[in-house]
Design a protein around this motif. Structure first.
Motif, PDB file in Angstrom:
ATOM      1  N   ASN A  12       0.802  -1.226   0.000  1.00 60.95           N
ATOM      2  CA  ASN A  12       0.000   0.000   0.000  1.00 60.95           C
ATOM      3  C   ASN A  12       0.833   1.274   0.000  1.00 60.95           C
ATOM      4  N   LEU A  13       2.149   1.174  -0.145  1.00 52.01           N
ATOM      5  CA  LEU A  13       2.981   2.374  -0.175  1.00 52.01           C
ATOM      6  C   LEU A  13       2.766   3.189  -1.438  1.00 52.01           C
ATOM      7  N   VAL A  14       2.305   2.531  -2.493  1.00 53.19           N
ATOM      8  CA  VAL A  14       2.010   3.221  -3.744  1.00 53.19           C
ATOM      9  C   VAL A  14       0.685   3.949  -3.592  1.00 53.19           C
ATOM     10  N   ASP A  15       0.600   5.129  -4.145  1.00 53.58           N
ATOM     11  CA  ASP A  15      -0.628   5.924  -4.089  1.00 53.58           C
ATOM     12  C   ASP A  15      -1.779   5.132  -4.702  1.00 53.58           C
ATOM     13  N   SER A  16      -2.802   4.847  -3.911  1.00 57.79           N
ATOM     14  CA  SER A  16      -3.920   4.028  -4.386  1.00 57.79           C
ATOM     15  C   SER A  16      -4.678   4.684  -5.530  1.00 57.79           C
ATOM     16  N   ARG A  17      -4.562   6.010  -5.676  1.00 56.28           N
ATOM     17  CA  ARG A  17      -5.239   6.682  -6.797  1.00 56.28           C
ATOM     18  C   ARG A  17      -4.616   6.296  -8.124  1.00 56.28           C
ATOM     19  N   LEU A  18      -3.359   5.814  -8.094  1.00 59.65           N
ATOM     20  CA  LEU A  18      -2.707   5.376  -9.326  1.00 59.65           C
ATOM     21  C   LEU A  18      -3.112   3.953  -9.705  1.00 59.65           C
ATOM     22  N   ARG A  19      -3.513   3.159  -8.711  1.00 57.55           N
ATOM     23  CA  ARG A  19      -3.879   1.768  -8.962  1.00 57.55           C
ATOM     24  C   ARG A  19      -5.353   1.590  -9.299  1.00 57.55           C
ATOM     25  N   PHE A  20      -6.192   2.476  -8.806  1.00 58.07           N
ATOM     26  CA  PHE A  20      -7.638   2.343  -8.997  1.00 58.07           C
ATOM     27  C   PHE A  20      -8.203   3.631  -9.574  1.00 58.07           C
ATOM     28  N   ASN A  21      -9.288   3.490 -10.302  1.00 58.59           N
ATOM     29  CA  ASN A  21      -9.951   4.658 -10.865  1.00 58.59           C
ATOM     30  C   ASN A  21     -11.113   5.039  -9.945  1.00 58.59           C
ATOM     31  N   PHE A  22     -10.862   5.985  -9.035  1.00 60.07           N
ATOM     32  CA  PHE A  22     -11.900   6.432  -8.120  1.00 60.07           C
ATOM     33  C   PHE A  22     -12.687   7.562  -8.770  1.00 60.07           C
ATOM     34  N   ASN A  23     -13.971   7.376  -8.887  1.00 57.37           N
ATOM     35  CA  ASN A  23     -14.825   8.437  -9.413  1.00 57.37           C
ATOM     36  C   ASN A  23     -15.190   9.383  -8.277  1.00 57.37           C
ATOM     37  N   VAL A  24     -14.963  10.654  -8.510  1.00 60.87           N
ATOM     38  CA  VAL A  24     -15.308  11.672  -7.517  1.00 60.87           C
ATOM     39  C   VAL A  24     -16.550  12.375  -8.039  1.00 60.87           C
ATOM     40  N   GLU A  25     -17.697  12.045  -7.414  1.00 63.18           N
ATOM     41  CA  GLU A  25     -18.963  12.573  -7.899  1.00 63.18           C
ATOM     42  C   GLU A  25     -19.685  13.444  -6.885  1.00 63.18           C
ATOM     43  N   GLU A  26     -19.338  13.309  -5.598  1.00 65.59           N
ATOM     44  CA  GLU A  26     -20.015  14.079  -4.559  1.00 65.59           C
ATOM     45  C   GLU A  26     -19.006  14.910  -3.791  1.00 65.59           C
ATOM     46  N   GLU A  27     -19.511  15.903  -3.056  1.00 69.71           N
ATOM     47  CA  GLU A  27     -18.627  16.783  -2.301  1.00 69.71           C
ATOM     48  C   GLU A  27     -17.830  16.024  -1.246  1.00 69.71           C
ATOM     49  N   TYR A  36      -6.718  12.845   1.371  1.00 62.66           N
ATOM     50  CA  TYR A  36      -5.744  11.801   1.053  1.00 62.66           C
ATOM     51  C   TYR A  36      -4.545  12.401   0.323  1.00 62.66           C
ATOM     52  N   GLY A  37      -4.787  13.329  -0.569  1.00 55.25           N
ATOM     53  CA  GLY A  37      -3.688  14.006  -1.270  1.00 55.25           C
ATOM     54  C   GLY A  37      -2.801  14.788  -0.309  1.00 55.25           C
ATOM     55  N   LEU A  38      -3.410  15.457   0.656  1.00 52.37           N
ATOM     56  CA  LEU A  38      -2.658  16.176   1.677  1.00 52.37           C
ATOM     57  C   LEU A  38      -1.816  15.204   2.500  1.00 52.37           C
ATOM     58  N   TYR A  39      -2.400  14.091   2.879  1.00 60.60           N
ATOM     59  CA  TYR A  39      -1.696  13.040   3.619  1.00 60.60           C
ATOM     60  C   TYR A  39      -0.484  12.541   2.825  1.00 60.60           C
ATOM     61  N   ARG A  40      -0.679  12.256   1.548  1.00 51.66           N
ATOM     62  CA  ARG A  40       0.424  11.773   0.699  1.00 51.66           C
ATOM     63  C   ARG A  40       1.522  12.827   0.568  1.00 51.66           C
ATOM     64  N   SER A  41       1.141  14.085   0.408  1.00 48.33           N
ATOM     65  CA  SER A  41       2.133  15.168   0.270  1.00 48.33           C
ATOM     66  C   SER A  41       2.966  15.312   1.538  1.00 48.33           C
ATOM     67  N   ILE A  42       2.322  15.273   2.677  1.00 47.78           N
ATOM     68  CA  ILE A  42       3.039  15.400   3.949  1.00 47.78           C
ATOM     69  C   ILE A  42       3.943  14.186   4.160  1.00 47.78           C
ATOM     70  N   ASN A  48       5.624  12.326   9.710  1.00 50.54           N
ATOM     71  CA  ASN A  48       4.705  11.253  10.085  1.00 50.54           C
ATOM     72  C   ASN A  48       3.336  11.814  10.440  1.00 50.54           C
ATOM     73  N   ILE A  49       2.329  11.311   9.786  1.00 49.55           N
ATOM     74  CA  ILE A  49       0.957  11.658  10.105  1.00 49.55           C
ATOM     75  C   ILE A  49       0.440  10.591  11.071  1.00 49.55           C
ATOM     76  N   SER A  50      -0.042  11.025  12.220  1.00 50.83           N
ATOM     77  CA  SER A  50      -0.536  10.075  13.218  1.00 50.83           C
ATOM     78  C   SER A  50      -1.917   9.540  12.862  1.00 50.83           C
ATOM     79  N   LYS A  67     -11.753   4.281   1.494  1.00 53.88           N
ATOM     80  CA  LYS A  67     -11.548   3.551   0.239  1.00 53.88           C
ATOM     81  C   LYS A  67     -10.148   3.775  -0.338  1.00 53.88           C
ATOM     82  N   TYR A  68      -9.456   4.844   0.078  1.00 51.76           N
ATOM     83  CA  TYR A  68      -8.082   5.085  -0.374  1.00 51.76           C
ATOM     84  C   TYR A  68      -7.071   4.241   0.393  1.00 51.76           C
ATOM     85  N   ARG A  69      -7.501   3.614   1.481  1.00 51.13           N
ATOM     86  CA  ARG A  69      -6.677   2.733   2.305  1.00 51.13           C
ATOM     87  C   ARG A  69      -5.370   3.386   2.767  1.00 51.13           C
ATOM     88  N   PRO A  70      -5.472   4.528   3.440  1.00 56.32           N
ATOM     89  CA  PRO A  70      -4.244   5.145   3.955  1.00 56.32           C
ATOM     90  C   PRO A  70      -3.621   4.266   5.043  1.00 56.32           C
TER      91      PRO A  70
END
Length: 142
Positions: A12-27, A36-42, A48-50, A67-70
């Motif tokens: 799971n070290l690889v960004d899950s957004r690259l492995r799966f096609n997540f549809n973003v349809e709602e707010e 999740y993007g903020l978590y990955r950037s940090i 370390n994010i606790s 669903k992003y499995r951080p």
């Protein structure tokens, strides 16, 4: 058991957004993807994010983030036991029952449960206030 956990965490070290096609349809899904993007950037700047602190009335924002499995836990603060119980099956979620969306009370609950200590970093998500505003941020435990 430890070998199995270590093996799966490395996958799971690889960004899950690259492995799966997540549809973003709602707010809520958009807010979860931003968190999740903020978590990955940090994480990439070697901080370390606790975990995530998510306030949710129905649990949809928590499930959208899970669903992003951080690799960091998602601490979900629900208004009642019924919502908290439904969140138990989501990946990496540790539910708490807390009536109000209060960050200081959330930190107190996490400290009491030994999930947080001073200077830990958390990604915070407030899904909506009475005015409809959504909030995504980073906070340290004081």
């Amino acid at each position: 058991m430890q070998k199995t956990l270590s093996f799966n965490e490395k996958k799971n070290l690889v960004d899950s957004r690259l492995r799966f096609n997540f549809n973003v349809e709602e707010e809520n899904e958009l807010l979860a993807e931003a968190a999740y993007g903020l978590y990955r950037s940090i994480s990439q700047i070697k901080r370390n994010i606790s975990g995530f602190i998510v306030f949710s009335k129905k649990g949809s924002l928590v499930r959208a983030l899970a669903k992003y499995r951080p690799l960091s836990p998602i601490f979900a603060f629900a208004p009642n036991a019924q919502v908290a119980d439904r969140l138990l099956v989501s990946f990496g979620v540790v539910p708490f029952v807390q009536g109000e969306q209060n960050l200081e009370e959330a930190f107190a609950s996490l400290k009491k449960s030994r999930y947080a200590k001073k200077d830990d970093i958390f990604v915070i998500l407030y899904p909506a206030s009475n005015r409809g505003a959504r909030l995504l941020g980073i906070s340290n435990v004081v």
